[in-house]
Design a protein around this motif. Structure first.
Motif, mmCIF file in Angstrom:
data_model
loop_
_atom_site.group_PDB
_atom_site.id
_atom_site.type_symbol
_atom_site.label_atom_id
_atom_site.label_comp_id
_atom_site.label_asym_id
_atom_site.label_seq_id
_atom_site.Cartn_x
_atom_site.Cartn_y
_atom_site.Cartn_z
ATOM 1 N N ARG A 1 -13.382 28.222 7.898
ATOM 2 C CA ARG A 1 -12.188 27.369 7.992
ATOM 3 C C ARG A 1 -12.483 26.013 8.603
ATOM 4 O O ARG A 1 -11.792 25.036 8.325
ATOM 5 N N GLU B 1 -14.397 34.047 5.409
ATOM 6 C CA GLU B 1 -13.286 33.107 5.263
ATOM 7 C C GLU B 1 -12.904 32.480 6.599
ATOM 8 O O GLU B 1 -12.676 31.275 6.696
ATOM 9 N N GLU B 2 -12.841 33.287 7.655
ATOM 10 C CA GLU B 2 -12.442 32.753 8.948
ATOM 11 C C GLU B 2 -13.490 31.795 9.504
ATOM 12 O O GLU B 2 -13.161 30.748 10.064
ATOM 13 N N PRO C 1 -9.658 28.119 0.761
ATOM 14 C CA PRO C 1 -9.507 29.571 0.913
ATOM 15 C C PRO C 1 -9.565 30.273 -0.436
ATOM 16 O O PRO C 1 -9.028 29.781 -1.440
ATOM 17 N N HIS D 1 -13.401 23.190 2.787
ATOM 18 C CA HIS D 1 -13.305 24.607 2.442
ATOM 19 C C HIS D 1 -11.970 24.912 1.778
ATOM 20 O O HIS D 1 -10.907 24.503 2.256
ATOM 21 N N VAL E 1 -9.404 22.754 4.020
ATOM 22 C CA VAL E 1 -9.322 22.516 5.460
ATOM 23 C C VAL E 1 -9.645 21.056 5.737
ATOM 24 O O VAL E 1 -10.564 20.506 5.162
#
Length: 321
Positions: free
Chosen positions: A197, A193-194, A204, A202, A321
């Motif tokens: 970003r 996930e990080e 989440p 993207h 994002v």
């Protein structure tokens, strides 16, 4: 079901069945050859998708058949997170211009609209059409007329695996190893996930949604560890004689240390060890992480371009994002 009267006389439509696998792959391959000059789909990958617990074959697919019984078109829709939904339509090139693509796109939109209420309150919901080849001007025109806008452009990149090479991570504290089911899920979820970003579009995902979509097959999932922290990962799949990379990500704190190249070369070695002939991936041409340039430095070459189109189904706050 959308009104079938717009289809040519004698043509029919129904959900796909598992017995349609071979016929549907033939349709996919025919359009891939026309749009991209090569075959990308295969029977086993399609079978895994159809049999997956996050895919409803009866409700999420359509096949259109000619009067002689032959399947000439196939469409599917999927909606991870119910925020960013996607449809794909394949058609034998000789059947373009008969309204079949437009009909299936409307079927997919109708199914997608039924999911809008499941999206988080206040979130913007979009419908995307992906894998639209640069060559396929007719499909691009159809989407534009239906209210879609081109939002992303991708490069399909390849590398022959005749001279595989592997370099260790530039930071000796980093260890790359296979994903370990039962132990690594939470740490890899955080890393995935990080690292994602910075990817355009993207959305989440919760841990449960992420696990359903990304851990159905972990055979070629490799993780870079810095002690107990997952610093990056690469996830791939063997399809016939080709090795596909579906995602490569490095968390911001570990970037600019050669880890992206190390992960790429690690899975390259695994593909070669399995006797695969080529490594392939698709990358956003304008990725904020510079991924396209990284793959070029690794010797990968672009063989074709394709686009993603998008249409808003519900206005709201954009969670991407």
């Amino acid at each position: 079901m959308t009104d079938t009267s717009i289809l040519p006389d004698g043509f029919w439509v129904r959900p796909a069945k598992i017995d349609d696998l071979e016929a549907v792959v033939r349709v996919q391959n025919a359009q891939e050859l026309a749009d991209f000059g090569q075959l990308l789909s295969d029977r086993e990958s399609l079978k895994r998708l159809w049999q997956g617990h996050i895919f409803d074959l009866q409700a999420d697919t359509w096949v259109v058949g000619a009067p002689d019984g032959r399947i000439v078109s196939y469409a599917s829709v999927r909606g991870p997170g119910r925020v960013r939904l996607f449809a794909n339509v394949w058609l034998f090139p000789e059947y373009t211009g008969h309204g079949i693509g437009s009909y299936l796109l409307r079927c997919a939109e109708k199914r997608a609209l039924s999911w809008v209420g499941e999206a988080p309150m206040g979130a913007r919901v979009t419908m995307g059409a992906s894998w639209v080849g640069e060559r396929n001007q007719r499909a691009q025109h159809l989407l534009e007329c239906a209210g879609y806008e081109k939002i992303y452009s991708f490069a399909h990149m390849e590398l022959e695996l005749d001279r595989p090479s592997v370099s260790p991570p530039s930071d000796e504290s980093i260890i790359i190893r296979e994903f370990c089911s039962g132990d690594d899920e939470q740490a890899v979820y955080v890393a995935d996930e990080e690292s994602a970003r910075d990817e355009q579009g993207h959305v989440p995902q919760t841990f449960e949604v992420w696990r359903q979509w990304h851990l159905s097959d972990t055979t070629l999932l490799f993780v870079a560890w810095d002690g107990s922290e997952a610093a990056g990962l690469v996830r791939g799949e063997a399809m016939g004689e080709q090795g596909w990379i579906w995602h490569l990500g490095v968390r911001p704190r570990w970037r600019r240390r050669g880890l992206g190249i190390s992960l790429l070369q690690y899975i390259q070695r695994e593909f070669a060890r399995r006797g695969l002939r080529a490594m392939k991936l698709n990358v956003d041409m304008f990725s904020l992480t510079g991924a396209f340039r990284l793959y070029e430095r690794a010797g990968m070459r672009t063989s074709f371009h394709y686009h993603t189109f998008e249409k808003e189904l519900r206005a709201g706050q954009d969670t991407r994002v």
